[in-house]
Each structure stands twice: as structure tokens, then as C-alpha cells.
Design a protein around this motif. Structure first.
Motif, PDB file in Angstrom:
ATOM      1  N   ALA A  32      -8.345   7.811  -3.780  1.00  0.00           N
ATOM      2  CA  ALA A  32      -7.884   7.204  -2.525  1.00  0.00           C
ATOM      3  C   ALA A  32      -8.819   6.060  -2.143  1.00  0.00           C
ATOM      4  O   ALA A  32     -10.014   6.091  -2.449  1.00  0.00           O
ATOM      5  CB  ALA A  32      -7.862   8.246  -1.411  1.00  0.00           C
ATOM      6  N   ASP A  33      -8.275   5.048  -1.508  1.00  0.00           N
ATOM      7  CA  ASP A  33      -9.095   3.941  -1.015  1.00  0.00           C
ATOM      8  C   ASP A  33      -9.463   4.124   0.436  1.00  0.00           C
ATOM      9  O   ASP A  33     -10.496   3.645   0.888  1.00  0.00           O
ATOM     10  CB  ASP A  33      -8.335   2.627  -1.178  1.00  0.00           C
ATOM     11  CG  ASP A  33      -8.037   2.382  -2.616  1.00  0.00           C
ATOM     12  OD1 ASP A  33      -8.947   1.959  -3.329  1.00  0.00           O
ATOM     13  OD2 ASP A  33      -6.905   2.674  -3.046  1.00  0.00           O
ATOM     14  N   PHE A  65      -1.844   1.069  -9.537  1.00  0.00           N
ATOM     15  CA  PHE A  65      -3.058   0.321  -9.208  1.00  0.00           C
ATOM     16  C   PHE A  65      -2.834  -0.534  -7.976  1.00  0.00           C
ATOM     17  O   PHE A  65      -2.735  -1.747  -8.031  1.00  0.00           O
ATOM     18  CB  PHE A  65      -3.506  -0.457 -10.446  1.00  0.00           C
ATOM     19  CG  PHE A  65      -3.796   0.481 -11.579  1.00  0.00           C
ATOM     20  CD1 PHE A  65      -4.976   1.211 -11.599  1.00  0.00           C
ATOM     21  CD2 PHE A  65      -2.864   0.718 -12.573  1.00  0.00           C
ATOM     22  CE1 PHE A  65      -5.248   2.131 -12.604  1.00  0.00           C
ATOM     23  CE2 PHE A  65      -3.114   1.635 -13.592  1.00  0.00           C
ATOM     24  CZ  PHE A  65      -4.317   2.341 -13.598  1.00  0.00           C
ATOM     25  N   MET A  66      -2.714   0.171  -6.866  1.00  0.00           N
ATOM     26  CA  MET A  66      -2.529  -0.454  -5.564  1.00  0.00           C
ATOM     27  C   MET A  66      -3.247   0.416  -4.538  1.00  0.00           C
ATOM     28  O   MET A  66      -3.625   1.542  -4.833  1.00  0.00           O
ATOM     29  CB  MET A  66      -1.053  -0.556  -5.234  1.00  0.00           C
ATOM     30  CG  MET A  66      -0.382   0.804  -5.137  1.00  0.00           C
ATOM     31  SD  MET A  66       1.404   0.686  -4.933  1.00  0.00           S
ATOM     32  CE  MET A  66       1.512  -0.160  -3.383  1.00  0.00           C
ATOM     33  N   PRO A  67      -3.462  -0.090  -3.308  1.00  0.00           N
ATOM     34  CA  PRO A  67      -4.229   0.685  -2.330  1.00  0.00           C
ATOM     35  C   PRO A  67      -3.511   1.973  -1.900  1.00  0.00           C
ATOM     36  O   PRO A  67      -2.304   1.965  -1.647  1.00  0.00           O
ATOM     37  CB  PRO A  67      -4.354  -0.278  -1.145  1.00  0.00           C
ATOM     38  CG  PRO A  67      -4.096  -1.633  -1.727  1.00  0.00           C
ATOM     39  CD  PRO A  67      -3.126  -1.428  -2.836  1.00  0.00           C
ATOM     40  N   LEU A  68      -4.283   3.048  -1.850  1.00  0.00           N
ATOM     41  CA  LEU A  68      -3.758   4.355  -1.458  1.00  0.00           C
ATOM     42  C   LEU A  68      -4.530   4.885  -0.261  1.00  0.00           C
ATOM     43  O   LEU A  68      -5.755   4.903  -0.268  1.00  0.00           O
ATOM     44  CB  LEU A  68      -3.927   5.367  -2.596  1.00  0.00           C
ATOM     45  CG  LEU A  68      -3.339   5.017  -3.964  1.00  0.00           C
ATOM     46  CD1 LEU A  68      -3.714   6.105  -4.975  1.00  0.00           C
ATOM     47  CD2 LEU A  68      -1.832   4.864  -3.879  1.00  0.00           C
ATOM     48  N   GLU A 103       0.878  -1.166   0.000  1.00  0.00           N
ATOM     49  CA  GLU A 103       0.000   0.000   0.000  1.00  0.00           C
ATOM     50  C   GLU A 103       0.915   1.215   0.000  1.00  0.00           C
ATOM     51  O   GLU A 103       2.094   1.094   0.305  1.00  0.00           O
ATOM     52  CB  GLU A 103      -0.818   0.104   1.304  1.00  0.00           C
ATOM     53  CG  GLU A 103      -1.896  -0.897   1.477  1.00  0.00           C
ATOM     54  CD  GLU A 103      -2.706  -0.624   2.761  1.00  0.00           C
ATOM     55  OE1 GLU A 103      -3.278  -1.589   3.248  1.00  0.00           O
ATOM     56  OE2 GLU A 103      -2.750   0.528   3.260  1.00  0.00           O
TER      57      GLU A 103
END
Lengths: 261, 215
Positions: free
Chosen positions: A98-99, A75-78, A47
Motif C-alpha cells: 500500500a502507498d 503498478f499504480m497508487p493503492l 488510484e
């Protein structure tokens, strides 16, 4: 098959640039957020957390643009924290890509904010950030208090019970920073991490004090953390994410390795 | 130009799903939309979702998208993600019990209650948040080029219990085994977030953009 422990590089962002302070003084510029995020993406970070330390509201708009730019390429958690005070702030960050959002001072000013935010946006995107400092003397049982304003202002709130209350209010995760250790490179405050991790049913990210790879292992094994956050050891190229994961794996910690499928 | 409709029902991080699809498929137009006609005309449909099922179902019904989803779910390549997977079941125990879209029989359950029922000795934290491995229970066009056991990013407190083998394409273990990927005819749905799962997730999305909807 099991859930991997996460390594989370943290990027302090001021006016759209990544900086990292040592105990919030002596700030150094460590580069462009999009480039750094792409580098961490390729390196296998689990992340990325952006912490906005910009004082002005104009600068905050810059962060929205940073998040948009990063989320279009990576393309990964933010996770985005710093200055999140209203549902509109949360909406803006989620819309930007944002996630998760980190809520800190706003939860202390209005504890119901976390409940409202979780109801509206879901617990999965609400991270409550807690800055804690040990307030007990050497001969007393350990006690930590929640501090604000970069560790300068005490709130009188017990950190462990605050974490419990925030989890009960709907926080999906706790980002726990030891203000005693932040910037010292002496390792996480393991007893603080363990006390909070054992007290809450939600994942805990340990933060503050990482100076070497063994510290990451200690945060997970000794502290019971689900994820470990670090900045300077990665930003300045002392260690790569791959080295950190290989080291943790060798100590028996389950991590997601690049050579895995 | 082929189109992919990403159903916008006012919840969650739709930008990421749209951006990830654009990243893997320059040939299609990605339409983030709540318009039934646009969704019906699209070549492929994605139902994303984060948040709570009550709000999700209320929004879908308010926008009259529930019938549209059932319709396109029967005739074109359809991808559900996270809550967009859970919404396909009959019911969910979230929010005190909710009726969902009913495209697959079964009830969405909460981890904590099920850990207790199953007597899981060291239950993990809830939400199940982070990277976990997915076991591919059968071949499927969306698995093309993705090794069995690849890591994907999950974030959820509720899960789809094991379904009929014929409808399952992937399973994951978190204290107990649950359905990570539903697949039946033209429908595929993932509990994890492919749009947040780096290489493996982008590969799955790329496969979806080329899928004709036959298993």
C-alpha cells in the motif's frame, strides 16, 4: 502542465471479496479484488482505494494478502483503509504494497495517533478519513459533525475543524465522506466538500453519493476537491473511467487522459 | 545473472519498487538489501524512499550506506526515487535543515514557502499528490519510448529546485517549475514514482534495467 484531478474507484472488501453496500445495507458481491484492480489499472484509474469492512481480525489478514496480490500486478497508487489502529497496522499495509493508509476511528479515539504516524511514516502516506453528517437545521448555518460506526454514532466533533486539526497533525490528505449522501446516488454534499477543501492546506478526496458523471465534475468544480471517489457507478459497468475522464475534460477539468502521451 | 540492488534502509514501500523491477526485467535478480557488499557487487543500484529526510539520513548513516551510495553513484547505473532523489542534494530544509549526501549542489525546498516567495497567485495543495506531466528537457536513454509530456505519479511536499541544465532531464510545473528528473553520467533520479506510474513508469524502469550508465 498541471496536476490532474484524480478519479479513485473505491473497493469495499469483506473477507477478501469486493462488496458495495447501499447505505451499508443490501451488500452485493462485485468480484475479485485483483481482477477489478487490473481492470481499473488498464482503464486508467488514477488510484485505487481498498476499504476493509471485515469485522473479524482473521479477515484483516486476508486483506494484507489481497494488497500483496494486487501490488504485485498493478503498478499504480493503492490506499488501504478500515481497521488501521496501530503503527504495526500501518507498517504491515505499507510492507504489503500500500502507498497510503486511511485512518478513521483510531484518530478519534487517540488524536495523537495521526501525529505519531506522520512522524514515523511520513505525511504522504497518512490519509485521515472523515465520515461527516449534517447536523444543522434548515434555517441554521451549515454544520457537520464527525460520525463513526458507519454513520450511526455521533462524536460531537465539528467536521471542518476536525479536518483542520488532522491536517495540522500531519495528515497528508483528507478522505471526506458525506454519510447523508453515501449510497444515495444524489451527488456529493458540495457545501461540505467546499467547506473542508477551503479549510485545509492538504488535498481532499470527495466521497459519498456519486450517481452520474456530472456529480464527479461538481465535486471538483463546486466542492474544490482534488480527487473524487466512487464505487457503484464504476463497479457495475454503468460508466467506464475513460467515459468519466472524457466527460470531466469536456467540462474543463484537467484529467489524465489515455490518449495523452 | 545480472543483479539490481534496491537499497533497504528501513523506510517506505520497497516492495513496490522491487515488484515493478521484477515485472519489467525477468533477466535480473532483484535484491532488496542493506548489505554494503551486496550493493557494491550489484550491476545496478536503486535508492528508493518515502518519508522524512531526517530519518532517511539517520538510517543511511547508521547502516554506513552513505559512503556506499557515494561510491556506487560514481561507477554504476544508479536510480534515485522521490526521497532517494532529494537525498542526493547537499541540504534539505526539511526537519529544520538537514545535511544530505551532497552528490549534487543545492537545497531541497518546501512548496509552501516557495509559493509565498514566488508570489504564486493560486498555490495548490501540499503535498503535491497525484499525476502531473513531465517535460523532457533533453534526450536520455531512460526516456526511450516515453513520449514527452507523459504523466507520472508524484507525492511530495519538498522538491528539488531547478538545477544546472546539464544535470536536468525533466521538469514539472506545480505553481512553479521544479526538477522532476536529475541526470548526470551514471546517475538518474526521479521525483515521481515510476513504480506507481503505470505504463510510462514501467517503461522508464525497463529502460533503467537495460541502461549501461552512459548518457
Amino acid at each position: 502542465m498541471t496536476l490532474a484531478k484524480r478519479i479513485v474507484p473505491c473497493l469495499d472488501v469483506d473477507q477478501g471479496r469486493v462488496v458495495k453496500g447501499v447505505k451499508f445495507v443490501d451488500i452485493r458481491d462485485a468480484g475479485n479484488p485483483v481482477e477489478i484492480a487490473q481492470r481499473y489499472d488498464r482503464a486508467g484509474a488514477d488510484e485505487i482505494t481498498f476499504l476493509d469492512i471485515t469485522a473479524s481480525s482473521d479477515g484483516r489478514e486476508t486483506l494484507v494478502q489481497v494488497v500483496e496480490a494486487v501490488a504485485s500486478e498493478v503498478f499504480m497508487p493503492l490506499t488501504v483503509g478500515g481497521g488501521i489502529r496501530t503503527p504495526a497496522d500501518i507498517r504491515r499495509m505499507l510492507n504489503a504494497g500500500a502507498d497510503k493508509v486511511g485512518i478513521n476511528t483510531a484518530a478519534i479515539d487517540n488524536p495523537d495517533f495521526v501525529h505519531q504516524a506522520a512522524q514515523r511514516f511520513g505525511s504522504q502516506c497518512i490519509v485521515v478519513a472523515i465520515d461527516a453528517k449534517r447536523v444543522s437545521g434548515a434555517d441554521e448555518p451549515s454544520r457537520w459533525e464527525v460520525f463513526t460506526h458507519g454513520g450511526r454514532r455521533p462524536t460531537g466533533i465539528d467536521a471542518v475543524s476536525w479536518a483542520q486539526r488532522m491536517a495540522a497533525s500531519g495528515a497528508g490528505e483528507i478522505l471526506l465522506t458525506s454519510m447523508d449522501r453515501d449510497g444515495t446516488r444524489e451527488g456529493f454534499d458540495i457545501s461540505l466538500t467546499r467547506a473542508v477543501s477551503d479549510a485545509v492546506p492538504v488535498p481532499v478526496i470527495a466521497s459519498g453519493g456519486v450517481g452520474c458523471l456530472q456529480h464527479l465534475v461538481e465535486g471538483v468544480v463546486g466542492g474544490g476537491a482534488d480527487a473524487v471517489l466512487a464505487a457503484s457507478i464504476f463497479h457495475f459497468g454503468e460508466h467506464t473511467i475513460a467515459e468519466a475522464k472524457a466527460y470531466m475534460a469536456a467540462q474543463g477539468v484537467v484529467v489524465r487522459l489515455a490518449e495523452d502521451p | 545473472m545480472a543483479t539490481i540492488a534496491v537499497i533497504d534502509y528501513g523506510m517506505g514501500n520497497l516492495r513496490s519498487v522491487g515488484k515493478a523491477l521484477e515485472h519489467v526485467d525477468a533477466r535480473s535478480r532483484i535484491l532488496v538489501t542493506d548489505d554494503p557488499a551486496t550493493i557494491r557487487r550489484a550491476d545496478r543500484v536503486v535508492l528508493p524512499g518515502v518519508g522524512a529526510i531526517r530519518e532517511c539520513m539517520a538510517q543511511l548513516r547508521r547502516l554506513e550506506l552513505d559512503a556506499v551510495i557515494r561510491e556506487v553513484g560514481s561507477n554504476k547505473p544508479f536510480l534515485g526515487v522521490c526521497l532517494g532523489m532529494q537525498a542526493l542534494l547537499t541540504t534539505s530544509e526539511e526537519n529544520g535543515g538537514m545535511e544530505a549526501l551532497g552528490m549534487f549542489p543545492g537545497e531541497v525546498r518546501h512548496f509552501t514557502a516557495c509559493f509565498a516567495e514566488a508570489g504564486v497567485p493560486t498555490p495548490g495543495k501540499v503535498p503535491h499528490m497525484g499525476w502531473n506531466q513531465v517535460r523532457q528537457t533533453r534526450a536520455h536513454p531512460l526516456w526511450r519510448g516515453i513520449p514527452d509530456g507523459s504523466w507520472f505519479y508524484f507525492v511530495h511536499s519538498y522538491f528539488v529546485p531547478l538545477l544546472d541544465d546539464a544535470w536536468t532531464a525533466g521538469m514539472t510545473t506545480y505553481g512553479l517549475e521544479f526538477t522532476a528528473v536529475i541526470a548526470r553520467e551514471n546517475i538518474i533520479a526521479t521525483q515521481f514514482h515510476p513504480e506507481k506510474s503505470q505504463t510510462a513508469g514501467l517503461a522508464l524502469l525497463a529502460n533503467f534495467t537495460r541502461w549501461d550508465g552512459t548518457a
